[in-house]
Design an enzyme around this catalytic site. Structure first.
Site, PDB file in Angstrom:
ATOM      1  N   GLU A 106     -13.528   1.208 -17.347  1.00 25.07           N
ATOM      2  CA  GLU A 106     -13.718   0.548 -16.056  1.00 25.07           C
ATOM      3  C   GLU A 106     -14.316  -0.825 -16.306  1.00 25.07           C
ATOM      4  O   GLU A 106     -15.497  -0.944 -16.650  1.00 25.07           O
ATOM      5  CB  GLU A 106     -14.618   1.388 -15.149  1.00 25.07           C
ATOM      6  N   SER A 136       1.628   2.283  -8.511  1.00 29.26           N
ATOM      7  CA  SER A 136       0.833   2.850  -9.600  1.00 29.26           C
ATOM      8  C   SER A 136       1.586   3.964 -10.319  1.00 29.26           C
ATOM      9  O   SER A 136       1.533   4.076 -11.550  1.00 29.26           O
ATOM     10  CB  SER A 136      -0.502   3.382  -9.064  1.00 29.26           C
ATOM     11  N   ALA A 173      -9.275   0.416 -15.386  1.00 28.19           N
ATOM     12  CA  ALA A 173      -9.534   0.506 -13.949  1.00 28.19           C
ATOM     13  C   ALA A 173     -10.457  -0.637 -13.544  1.00 28.19           C
ATOM     14  O   ALA A 173     -11.580  -0.740 -14.052  1.00 28.19           O
ATOM     15  CB  ALA A 173     -10.169   1.852 -13.616  1.00 28.19           C
ATOM     16  N   THR A 174      -9.990  -1.490 -12.657  1.00 29.58           N
ATOM     17  CA  THR A 174     -10.762  -2.674 -12.280  1.00 29.58           C
ATOM     18  C   THR A 174     -11.540  -2.468 -10.985  1.00 29.58           C
ATOM     19  O   THR A 174     -12.222  -3.384 -10.523  1.00 29.58           O
ATOM     20  CB  THR A 174      -9.829  -3.881 -12.094  1.00 29.58           C
ATOM     21  N   HIS A 227      -5.613   9.640  -9.249  1.00 34.62           N
ATOM     22  CA  HIS A 227      -5.023   8.856 -10.334  1.00 34.62           C
ATOM     23  C   HIS A 227      -5.277   9.542 -11.679  1.00 34.62           C
ATOM     24  O   HIS A 227      -4.375   9.643 -12.520  1.00 34.62           O
ATOM     25  CB  HIS A 227      -5.622   7.445 -10.350  1.00 34.62           C
ATOM     26  N   ALA A 255       0.831  -1.200   0.000  1.00 33.92           N
ATOM     27  CA  ALA A 255       0.000   0.000   0.000  1.00 33.92           C
ATOM     28  C   ALA A 255       0.868   1.254   0.000  1.00 33.92           C
ATOM     29  O   ALA A 255       1.829   1.360   0.766  1.00 33.92           O
ATOM     30  CB  ALA A 255      -0.920  -0.013   1.223  1.00 33.92           C
ATOM     31  N   SER A 289       3.116   2.250  -1.876  1.00 42.47           N
ATOM     32  CA  SER A 289       4.535   2.028  -2.158  1.00 42.47           C
ATOM     33  C   SER A 289       5.017   2.814  -3.363  1.00 42.47           C
ATOM     34  O   SER A 289       6.219   2.979  -3.572  1.00 42.47           O
ATOM     35  CB  SER A 289       4.792   0.538  -2.399  1.00 42.47           C
ATOM     36  N   GLY A 290       4.083   3.289  -4.192  1.00 39.93           N
ATOM     37  CA  GLY A 290       4.446   3.975  -5.434  1.00 39.93           C
ATOM     38  C   GLY A 290       4.314   3.090  -6.646  1.00 39.93           C
ATOM     39  O   GLY A 290       4.777   3.438  -7.735  1.00 39.93           O
TER      40      GLY A 290
END
Length: 403
Positions: free
Chosen positions: A286, A239, A256-257, A274, A234, A236-237
């Site tokens: 999506e 994305s 995007a899921t 984002h 979480a 962490s960078g």
């Protein structure tokens, strides 16, 4: 056509004078860079920088045959002493072309920021494009220019310039992309090479002479991995890293899921953040139906993220119910994961996927949490097996696990 890079750094050089940052502290030896300047066939100098004559001498070149000095930066900058025998620096107006007695043709390229880009065609027909720091070509249309053999640009600062050039065919698979105007935004050495390789670019030391068109035989020219998995915990960078890998490519489809989750304001804020940092040329869909997307031809896919895809898949097979899981839910999930990994193996698209790495944390307190953790570990391993490159992001730093 030969191009000698007298410098490859930002206007202030690298390391910057009196800068205490970690990147500057480690920029020495081949990673130290003077301000960018190019000597083309000993006849044309693009940008005059301090110490140009000494830089040329160190590279085994002479400025004695230079007949034209052209400036690219948005302003003339601080006064630089013009070495004896060199003509006064000038600038070609946007859209105009200058023909040199040597047979070189230099066309000024309009930019979306102050400054001037130069497209140079050599007597042998080879073509290069040189862009100043912070600049990207403006007014490009598909088919408006043929593919360049060499592009020298601010890849780190303006990756979207490469995306624009790729969109119109000005940069293709055979184009040698060399990063210049390198500053302390990225640590030098392996990290810089890794980031540039993801964009299909490379860096070379000051004093390097490139023969335009000969790069296809050079071992240092990177090939962009077609399938990449980016793992991390979480925040962490992961994305950001995934998005960075595709920002130099046009028309990316962001998959995007996670859905919209109506009423969840915290989730809406995450989605908005984002979207804010994505290039404007990217499209978004999506969906968790990834197999058809992988089967289609098209621009690169960025899938964010597999962990939410797995949540949806486990919901659909009722994996949270022990009886359903034992009665066929587990087999159904295995089929879905197999279909996904087989589609990834067969795809011809460039794919960058993001997933959470949760197996190193605490053991979940519930049976359903442990089931999800286990299945995500299996999914990550199966997906990674089909990727040319796998990265683990820890505290914003990328560890290359494969590729």
């Amino acid at each position: 056509m030969d191009v000698t890079l007298l410098g490859t750094g930002a206007p202030a050089g690298l390391p910057r004078p009196d800068c205490p940052c970690a990147a500057c502290a480690t920029a020495f030896g081949a990673d130290a860079r003077a301000a960018t300047a190019l000597l083309v066939d000993g006849a044309l100098l693009l940008d005059l920088t301090p110490g140009a004559a000494f830089a040329a001498a160190r590279a085994g070149q002479s400025l004695g045959g230079v007949g034209h000095v052209l400036l690219s930066h948005p302003h003339d900058g601080p006064a630089v002493e013009v070495p004896a025998g060199l003509p006064q620096p000038g600038r070609v107006p946007d859209g105009r072309e200058l023909t040199l007695p040597t047979g070189h043709r230099v066309r000024a390229v309009a930019l979306d920021a102050p400054g001037t880009g130069y497209a140079v065609t050599g007597p042998d027909g080879q073509r290069l494009l040189y862009l100043p720091p912070g600049g990207a070509p403006a007014g490009l249309e598909e088919g408006s220019t043929r593919t360049y053999d060499l592009v020298l640009s601010d890849v780190v600062g303006r990756p979207d310039a490469l995306a624009r050039l790729r969109a119109v065919g000005a940069v293709g698979p055979t184009t040698d992309v060399v990063a210049v105007h390198l500053d302390h935004d990225v640590p030098p050495g392996p990290e810089l090479r890794r980031r540039l390789a993801a964009a299909g670019a490379r860096a070379v030391p000051d004093g390097t002479t490139l023969t335009v068109g000969a790069h296809v035989n050079e071992p240092d020219v990177p090939s962009v991995p077609r399938r990449t998995l980016v793992l991390g915990g979480a925040r962490s960078g992961k994305s950001v890293e995934a998005e960075r890998r595709l920002e130099a490519f046009p028309g990316v489809l962001y998959v995007a899921t996670g859905g919209t989750r109506g009423g969840d304001t915290e989730w809406a804020a995450r989605v908005a953040a984002h979207r804010e940092r994505r290039p404007g040329s990217w499209r978004t869909t999506e969906t968790c139906d990834l197999v058809p997307l992988l089967a289609q031809d098209g621009p690169p896919l960025l899938v964010d993220c597999l962990s939410l895809w797995l949540t949806d898949a486990m919901d659909s097979v009722r994996a949270w119910d022990d009886a359903e899981w034992a009665g066929g839910g587990e087999r159904a999930l295995r089929k879905r994961v197999t279909a996904l990994t087989e589609a990834l193996r067969a795809t011809r698209r460039t794919v960058v996927a993001v997933s959470n790495e949760v197996g190193s944390g605490i053991v979940p307190a519930t049976a359903s949490g442990r089931r999800y953790r286990d299945e995500l570990g299996r999914l990550n391993a199966a997906f990674a097996a089909e990727c040319e490159q796998v990265l683990l992001i820890v505290a914003g730093q990328a560890l290359v696990l494969r590729g």
